[in-house]
Design an enzyme around this catalytic site. Structure first.
Site, PDB file in Angstrom:
ATOM      1  N   PRO A   1     -20.276   1.569 -14.735  1.00 49.92           N
ATOM      2  CG  PRO A   1     -18.195   1.049 -15.652  1.00 49.92           C
ATOM      3  CD  PRO A   1     -19.368   1.971 -15.825  1.00 49.92           C
ATOM      4  CB  CYS A   2     -21.756  -0.700  -9.743  1.00 54.79           C
ATOM      5  SG  CYS A   2     -21.331  -2.464  -9.734  1.00 54.79           S
ATOM      6  CD  GLN A   3     -17.194  -3.034 -11.496  1.00 52.05           C
ATOM      7  OE1 GLN A   3     -17.621  -1.980 -11.935  1.00 52.05           O
ATOM      8  NE2 GLN A   3     -17.257  -4.178 -12.159  1.00 52.05           N
TER       9      GLN A   3
ATOM     10  CG  HIS B   1     -19.834   4.655  -7.601  1.00 49.59           C
ATOM     11  ND1 HIS B   1     -19.175   5.848  -7.372  1.00 49.59           N
ATOM     12  CD2 HIS B   1     -19.944   4.519  -8.953  1.00 49.59           C
ATOM     13  CE1 HIS B   1     -18.920   6.435  -8.540  1.00 49.59           C
ATOM     14  NE2 HIS B   1     -19.371   5.646  -9.502  1.00 49.59           N
TER      15      HIS B   1
END
Length: 294
Positions: free
Chosen positions: A103-105, A107
């Site tokens: 998950p990129c959220q 960062h």
């Protein structure tokens, strides 16, 4: 409208799907699969998808349609090595590659960037699966913001984790636009391999050469190979970027039911979160070349 996310999906017209495996099978497990962008890139390079792990309902339906025979997990916390062995027959150390964009959220510069304090941070689970299944390669992806998350400490922690698990690791950052897309979509690619492999990081040189070949409009394919029968609905097709991708289309929702609106939203969300297959195809192709000593 609906699960036909890939039915009319077109990409670089110079690409041909080919069987690059020869007599050796290259195997691939994807984590945080989404609608299968990395799986598609891996299969273009000759890998066989043996497992997928995706939490969300709509992407799972897409995966079930296009990869009906692939083993699937919904929660990464339930993906354990013993269950993976039982369902795939692949023992620790035998899998060629694990891929996935955790998950990129936590960062993304578009969010609060809570990183390791974000409940959506699932890098520890990603690391656990890698340590238990022990693939020869790992291809991870994330947004560019990962590099500066927690002032760089988070990314350094990832590199340290790979070293502790016995992997050499490198990374690069490039855009979907670099391979002909109309949008930037800059992504960090983290490529790790067991440190028993010698000369493996020629993957970066090979990757760079193939991207340049795309820029020149040359074909990116394994020569003298028959087209593969991947069994995923994508075999023997030519993929091209088309002018249609540059045209906006108004979606009218006023006369639609709430269920239809929800499906449109889910589809757009899935496409927005998708990894661009062409962006990661050169990496998988380079890994295949190294594995098959080409």
């Amino acid at each position: 409208m609906g699960l036909e996310v890939f039915d009319n999906y077109e990409c670089d017209g110079q690409m041909e799907i080919t069987d690059c495996t020869g007599n050796r099978q290259l195997t691939h497990l994807s984590l945080f699969t989404g609608i299968g962008g990395l799986d598609l890139a891996a299969e273009w390079a000759g890998f066989k998808s043996v497992g997928q792990c995706e939490w969300a309902d709509y992407p799972t339906k897409v995966l079930e349609k296009h990869w009906p025979d692939v083993e699937r997990w919904r929660d990464i916390r339930e993906l354990q090595a013993d269950e993976f062995i039982r369902r795939t027959g692949i023992k620790p150390g035998e899998l060629t590659v694990i891929s996935g964009g955790f998950p990129c959220q936590p960062h993304s510069t578009a969010g609060l960037r809570k990183a390791s304090s974000d409940e959506r941070d699932l890098w520890p689970e990603y690391r656990r699966v890698v340590s238990e299944i022990k693939p020869r390669w790992v291809v991870a992806e994330n947004v560019r913001g990962l590099l500066s998350s927690e002032s760089g400490r988070f990314f350094r922690g990832i590199l340290r984790d790979f070293a502790d698990m016995g992997y050499d690791v490198g990374w690069c950052c490039y855009r979907a636009a670099d391979i002909g897309a109309i949008h930037a979509r800059e992504r960090v690619a983290i490529i790790a391999h067991t440190n028993s492999l010698t000369g493996a990081f020629s993957v970066f040189d090979r990757n760079s050469r193939e991207i340049k070949e795309w820029d020149k409009g040359k074909k990116v394919r394994c020569k003298n190979r028959k087209q593969s029968k991947m069994g995923s609905g994508f075999d023997e097709r030519i993929y091209t970027w088309t002018g249609q991708l540059g045209k906006s289309r108004l979606v009218r929702v006023g006369s639609r039911t709430s269920g239809e609106v929800d499906e449109i939203r889910d589809r757009l969300t899935a496409l927005g979160n998708m990894v661009v297959p062409q962006q990661f195809y050169p990496i998988f192709q380079a890994i295949a070349d190294i594995e098959l000593h080409r």
